[in-house]
Design a protein around this motif. Structure first.
Motif, PDB file in Angstrom:
ATOM      1  N   THR A  11      -8.601 -19.478  -4.757  1.00 54.81           N
ATOM      2  CA  THR A  11      -8.455 -18.895  -6.096  1.00 54.81           C
ATOM      3  C   THR A  11      -7.495 -19.730  -6.936  1.00 54.81           C
ATOM      4  OG1 THR A  11      -8.717 -16.723  -5.072  1.00 54.81           O
ATOM      5  CG2 THR A  11      -7.875 -16.762  -7.324  1.00 54.81           C
ATOM      6  N   THR A  30       3.996 -22.202  -4.064  1.00 52.82           N
ATOM      7  CA  THR A  30       3.254 -22.188  -2.810  1.00 52.82           C
ATOM      8  C   THR A  30       4.229 -22.064  -1.647  1.00 52.82           C
ATOM      9  OG1 THR A  30       1.407 -23.214  -1.646  1.00 52.82           O
ATOM     10  CG2 THR A  30       3.142 -24.706  -2.412  1.00 52.82           C
ATOM     11  N   ALA A  31       3.691 -21.734  -0.455  1.00 45.90           N
ATOM     12  CA  ALA A  31       4.596 -21.381   0.641  1.00 45.90           C
ATOM     13  C   ALA A  31       5.032 -22.574   1.481  1.00 45.90           C
ATOM     14  CB  ALA A  31       3.924 -20.341   1.536  1.00 45.90           C
ATOM     15  N   SER A  32       4.289 -23.683   1.443  1.00 42.32           N
ATOM     16  CA  SER A  32       4.597 -24.761   2.396  1.00 42.32           C
ATOM     17  C   SER A  32       4.576 -26.140   1.744  1.00 42.32           C
ATOM     18  CB  SER A  32       3.570 -24.731   3.529  1.00 42.32           C
ATOM     19  OG  SER A  32       2.294 -25.023   2.999  1.00 42.32           O
ATOM     20  N   SER A  35       1.057 -27.619   1.496  1.00 43.46           N
ATOM     21  CA  SER A  35       0.303 -27.156   0.328  1.00 43.46           C
ATOM     22  C   SER A  35       0.820 -27.818  -0.940  1.00 43.46           C
ATOM     23  CB  SER A  35       0.425 -25.642   0.185  1.00 43.46           C
ATOM     24  OG  SER A  35      -0.275 -25.040   1.213  1.00 43.46           O
ATOM     25  N   ASP A  51       8.848 -18.457  -0.781  1.00 40.57           N
ATOM     26  CA  ASP A  51       8.176 -17.301  -0.183  1.00 40.57           C
ATOM     27  C   ASP A  51       8.176 -16.166  -1.202  1.00 40.57           C
ATOM     28  OD1 ASP A  51       7.487 -15.017   1.292  1.00 40.57           O
ATOM     29  OD2 ASP A  51       8.355 -15.857   3.120  1.00 40.57           O
ATOM     30  N   LEU A  52       6.985 -15.658  -1.487  1.00 38.73           N
ATOM     31  CA  LEU A  52       6.867 -14.578  -2.476  1.00 38.73           C
ATOM     32  C   LEU A  52       7.631 -13.315  -2.065  1.00 38.73           C
ATOM     33  CD1 LEU A  52       3.121 -14.809  -3.553  1.00 38.73           C
ATOM     34  CD2 LEU A  52       5.060 -14.756  -5.133  1.00 38.73           C
ATOM     35  N   THR A  72      -1.797 -12.542  -5.251  1.00 39.80           N
ATOM     36  CA  THR A  72      -1.063 -12.172  -4.034  1.00 39.80           C
ATOM     37  C   THR A  72      -1.807 -12.766  -2.835  1.00 39.80           C
ATOM     38  OG1 THR A  72      -2.288 -10.102  -3.852  1.00 39.80           O
ATOM     39  CG2 THR A  72      -0.183 -10.000  -4.995  1.00 39.80           C
ATOM     40  N   ARG A 116      -3.884  -2.943  -3.276  1.00 42.88           N
ATOM     41  CA  ARG A 116      -3.904  -3.556  -4.617  1.00 42.88           C
ATOM     42  C   ARG A 116      -3.829  -2.492  -5.711  1.00 42.88           C
ATOM     43  NH1 ARG A 116      -5.663  -8.705  -5.018  1.00 42.88           N
ATOM     44  NH2 ARG A 116      -4.908  -8.749  -2.879  1.00 42.88           N
ATOM     45  N   TYR A 138     -16.352 -13.508  -3.933  1.00 43.55           N
ATOM     46  CA  TYR A 138     -16.827 -14.770  -4.520  1.00 43.55           C
ATOM     47  C   TYR A 138     -18.099 -15.275  -3.836  1.00 43.55           C
ATOM     48  CZ  TYR A 138     -11.765 -15.047  -5.591  1.00 43.55           C
ATOM     49  OH  TYR A 138     -10.475 -14.788  -5.967  1.00 43.55           O
ATOM     50  N   ASN A 141     -17.405 -17.775  -1.021  1.00 47.90           N
ATOM     51  CA  ASN A 141     -16.994 -17.434   0.347  1.00 47.90           C
ATOM     52  C   ASN A 141     -17.959 -17.963   1.400  1.00 47.90           C
ATOM     53  OD1 ASN A 141     -14.742 -16.178  -0.646  1.00 47.90           O
ATOM     54  ND2 ASN A 141     -15.600 -14.123  -0.566  1.00 47.90           N
TER      55      ASN A 141
HETATM   56  N1  LIG Z   1     -11.997 -14.240  -1.617  1.00 43.54           N
HETATM   57  C1  LIG Z   1     -12.568 -13.377  -2.445  1.00 43.54           C
HETATM   58  O1  LIG Z   1     -13.783 -13.196  -2.459  1.00 43.54           O
HETATM   59  C2  LIG Z   1     -11.705 -12.616  -3.419  1.00 43.54           C
HETATM   60  C3  LIG Z   1     -12.309 -11.803  -4.371  1.00 43.54           C
HETATM   61  C4  LIG Z   1     -11.508 -11.088  -5.270  1.00 43.54           C
HETATM   62  C5  LIG Z   1     -10.129 -11.203  -5.195  1.00 43.54           C
HETATM   63  N2  LIG Z   1      -9.576 -11.992  -4.226  1.00 43.54           N
HETATM   64  C6  LIG Z   1      -8.106 -12.065  -4.165  1.00 43.54           C
HETATM   65  O2  LIG Z   1      -7.693 -13.392  -4.399  1.00 43.54           O
HETATM   66  C7  LIG Z   1      -6.392 -13.572  -3.829  1.00 43.54           C
HETATM   67  C8  LIG Z   1      -6.275 -14.927  -3.198  1.00 43.54           C
HETATM   68  O3  LIG Z   1      -7.225 -15.082  -2.206  1.00 43.54           O
HETATM   69  P1  LIG Z   1      -7.570 -16.545  -1.656  1.00 43.54           P
HETATM   70  O4  LIG Z   1      -8.606 -16.350  -0.613  1.00 43.54           O
HETATM   71  O5  LIG Z   1      -7.799 -17.464  -2.784  1.00 43.54           O
HETATM   72  O6  LIG Z   1      -6.182 -16.925  -1.028  1.00 43.54           O
HETATM   73  P2  LIG Z   1      -5.835 -17.666   0.277  1.00 43.54           P
HETATM   74  O7  LIG Z   1      -6.846 -18.762   0.526  1.00 43.54           O
HETATM   75  O8  LIG Z   1      -5.541 -16.660   1.312  1.00 43.54           O
HETATM   76  O9  LIG Z   1      -4.499 -18.419  -0.187  1.00 43.54           O
HETATM   77  C9  LIG Z   1      -3.356 -17.771  -0.271  1.00 43.54           C
HETATM   78  C10 LIG Z   1      -2.251 -18.790  -0.560  1.00 43.54           C
HETATM   79  O10 LIG Z   1      -1.129 -17.966  -0.608  1.00 43.54           O
HETATM   80  C11 LIG Z   1      -0.039 -18.647  -0.112  1.00 43.54           C
HETATM   81  N3  LIG Z   1       0.847 -17.670   0.517  1.00 43.54           N
HETATM   82  C12 LIG Z   1       0.583 -16.859   1.557  1.00 43.54           C
HETATM   83  N4  LIG Z   1       1.667 -16.107   1.825  1.00 43.54           N
HETATM   84  C13 LIG Z   1       2.620 -16.460   0.923  1.00 43.54           C
HETATM   85  C14 LIG Z   1       3.962 -16.057   0.676  1.00 43.54           C
HETATM   86  N5  LIG Z   1       4.555 -15.116   1.416  1.00 43.54           N
HETATM   87  N6  LIG Z   1       4.631 -16.643  -0.323  1.00 43.54           N
HETATM   88  C15 LIG Z   1       4.067 -17.601  -1.099  1.00 43.54           C
HETATM   89  N7  LIG Z   1       2.793 -18.017  -0.936  1.00 43.54           N
HETATM   90  C16 LIG Z   1       2.094 -17.460   0.087  1.00 43.54           C
HETATM   91  C17 LIG Z   1      -0.531 -19.645   0.898  1.00 43.54           C
HETATM   92  O11 LIG Z   1       0.275 -20.793   0.681  1.00 43.54           O
HETATM   93  P3  LIG Z   1       0.411 -21.972   1.753  1.00 43.54           P
HETATM   94  O12 LIG Z   1      -0.902 -22.665   1.713  1.00 43.54           O
HETATM   95  O13 LIG Z   1       1.500 -22.800   1.196  1.00 43.54           O
HETATM   96  O14 LIG Z   1       0.697 -21.343   3.078  1.00 43.54           O
HETATM   97  C18 LIG Z   1      -1.997 -19.831   0.528  1.00 43.54           C
HETATM   98  O15 LIG Z   1      -2.266 -21.116   0.001  1.00 43.54           O
HETATM   99  C19 LIG Z   1      -6.177 -12.408  -2.859  1.00 43.54           C
HETATM  100  O16 LIG Z   1      -5.246 -11.542  -3.418  1.00 43.54           O
HETATM  101  C20 LIG Z   1      -7.541 -11.729  -2.790  1.00 43.54           C
HETATM  102  O17 LIG Z   1      -7.446 -10.337  -2.611  1.00 43.54           O
HETATM  103  C21 LIG Z   1     -10.315 -12.719  -3.362  1.00 43.54           C
END
Ligand SMILES: NC(=O)c1ccc[n+]([C@@H]2O[C@H](COP(=O)([O-])OP(=O)(O)OC[C@H]3O[C@@H](n4cnc5c(N)ncnc54)[C@H](OP(=O)(O)O)[C@@H]3O)[C@@H](O)[C@H]2O)c1
Length: 281
Positions: A11, A30-32, A35, A51-52, A72, A116, A138, A141
């Motif tokens: 996202t 970002t967390a790392s 990344s 870290d969020l 989030t 949420r 999405y 996915n």
């Molecule tokens: N996938 C779908 O179909 C879909 C649809 C609607 C809404 N969403 C929403 O979209 C959002 C993002 O999903 P995604 O799949 O794009 O995300 P994701 O691939 O899970 O990526 C999350 C990112 O968040 C970072 N992260 C995790 N924990 C953290 C923390 N404590 N502090 C700071 N950063 C942190 C990670 O950073 P690092 O890489 O640095 O570890 C990672 O790059 C979610 O809230 C989800 O509910 C998703």
């Protein structure tokens, strides 16, 4: 300057690409360090590693920020504290918040949707300017399945092949996200963002047409899906939430309406066929 949180997920990348196209100044959180390097490679120069869940890290990321695109972490048990911290900091300097939520946060049976709803309530009850975007699942996915689809000729999900899920092209969501960031007339609106309603059988048919191959739709076990489909989650909460999600989708599908997305885009949302052509050709 706009802060994008969870910037290195799929996202975050989509939103950032769209913001960069329009030369909108951004900071990524970002967390790392890993990344952070990836984000530099895609053109982000202002990156905070933090870290969020940590108040001081969010505070540092919010210095001189006018708005936050608040993503989030997927399937996170910590959304409430992350949101409290972020909103407390944003309130001190009147930062506008655009929340990347989910379709139907009212669904109690999916813990990450129900959680949420609490995030949305926290935001609505803040005195800030806010926007809530509610994208459905999405189209992207299925991308982890595509590199080997010509070989194994199957499209797999742990849902009945005729169960309809409403999906959306993440690039359409990114287009809307940037409009919502730039345009204050979105303030205090909640926008459900849906593309097309389509079954796994129909998705496989579209992919077959695009590839000129016969791809079949296959219902797989949830455990196999969790190991093979690249759904991002961590820990027991994430595992349980993804199980609940598949169980809900299998029983009820995922219904949604595309009028809001069409109206914001000023065109029809991207079809599954156009998504598949772009992804496969
Ligand atoms: N996938 C779908 O179909 C879909 C649809 C609607 C809404 N969403 C929403 O979209 C959002 C993002 O999903 P995604 O799949 O794009 O995300 P994701 O691939 O899970 O990526 C999350 C990112 O968040 C970072 N992260 C995790 N924990 C953290 C923390 N404590 N502090 C700071 N950063 C942190 C990670 O950073 P690092 O890489 O640095 O570890 C990672 O790059 C979610 O809230 C989800 O509910 C998703």
């Amino acid at each position: 300057m706009v802060l994008v949180t969870c910037a290195n997920g799929k996202t975050g990348h989509a939103i950032i690409r769209e913001l960069l196209k329009l030369d909108i100044p951004i900071r990524a959180l970002t967390a790392s360090e890993n990344s952070s390097r990836t984000l530099s490679e895609i053109g982000v120069s202002d990156i905070v590693v933090g870290d969020l869940r940590n108040y001081d890290d969010i505070k540092k990321a919010c210095i001189d920020i006018k708005s936050v695109y608040f993503i989030t972490p997927n399937f996170s048990p910590d959304e409430e504290i992350i949101t409290s911290n972020l909103l407390d900091i944003c309130s001190k300097s009147r930062v506008r918040v655009v929340l990347h939520s989910v379709i139907h946060p009212q669904i109690h049976r999916m813990p990450h949707h129900w959680s949420r709803l609490k995030v949305e309530s926290q935001l609505i009850e803040s005195d800030l300017d806010w926007v809530i975007l509610q994208p459905t699942t999405y189209m992207q996915n299925i991308l982890p399945q595509l590199p080997i689809i010509s070989e194994n000729k199957e499209l797999k999900l742990p849902v009945p092949v005729d169960q309809k899920l409403t999906v959306v092209d993440l690039n359409d969501i990114a287009e809307v996200a940037v409009k919502a960031i730039n345009d204050k007339t979105f303030n205090h609106g909640i926008f459900e963002l849906c593309g097309e309603s389509i079954s796994l059988f129909q998705q496989a048919k579209v992919i077959s047409e695009v590839l000129g191959l016969s791809i079949s739709a296959k219902t797989i076990d949830v455990d196999i899906a969790i190991n093979e489909l690249g759904v991002p989650f961590v820990g027991n909460y994430g595992l349980e939430a993804s199980r609940q999600m598949w169980s809900y989708y299998a029983a009820h599908g995922l219904a949604g309406n595309n009028k809001v997305l069409s109206s914001i885009l000023g065109r029809k949302p991207t079809s599954y066929l156009d998504f598949a052509k772009a992804a496969l050709q």
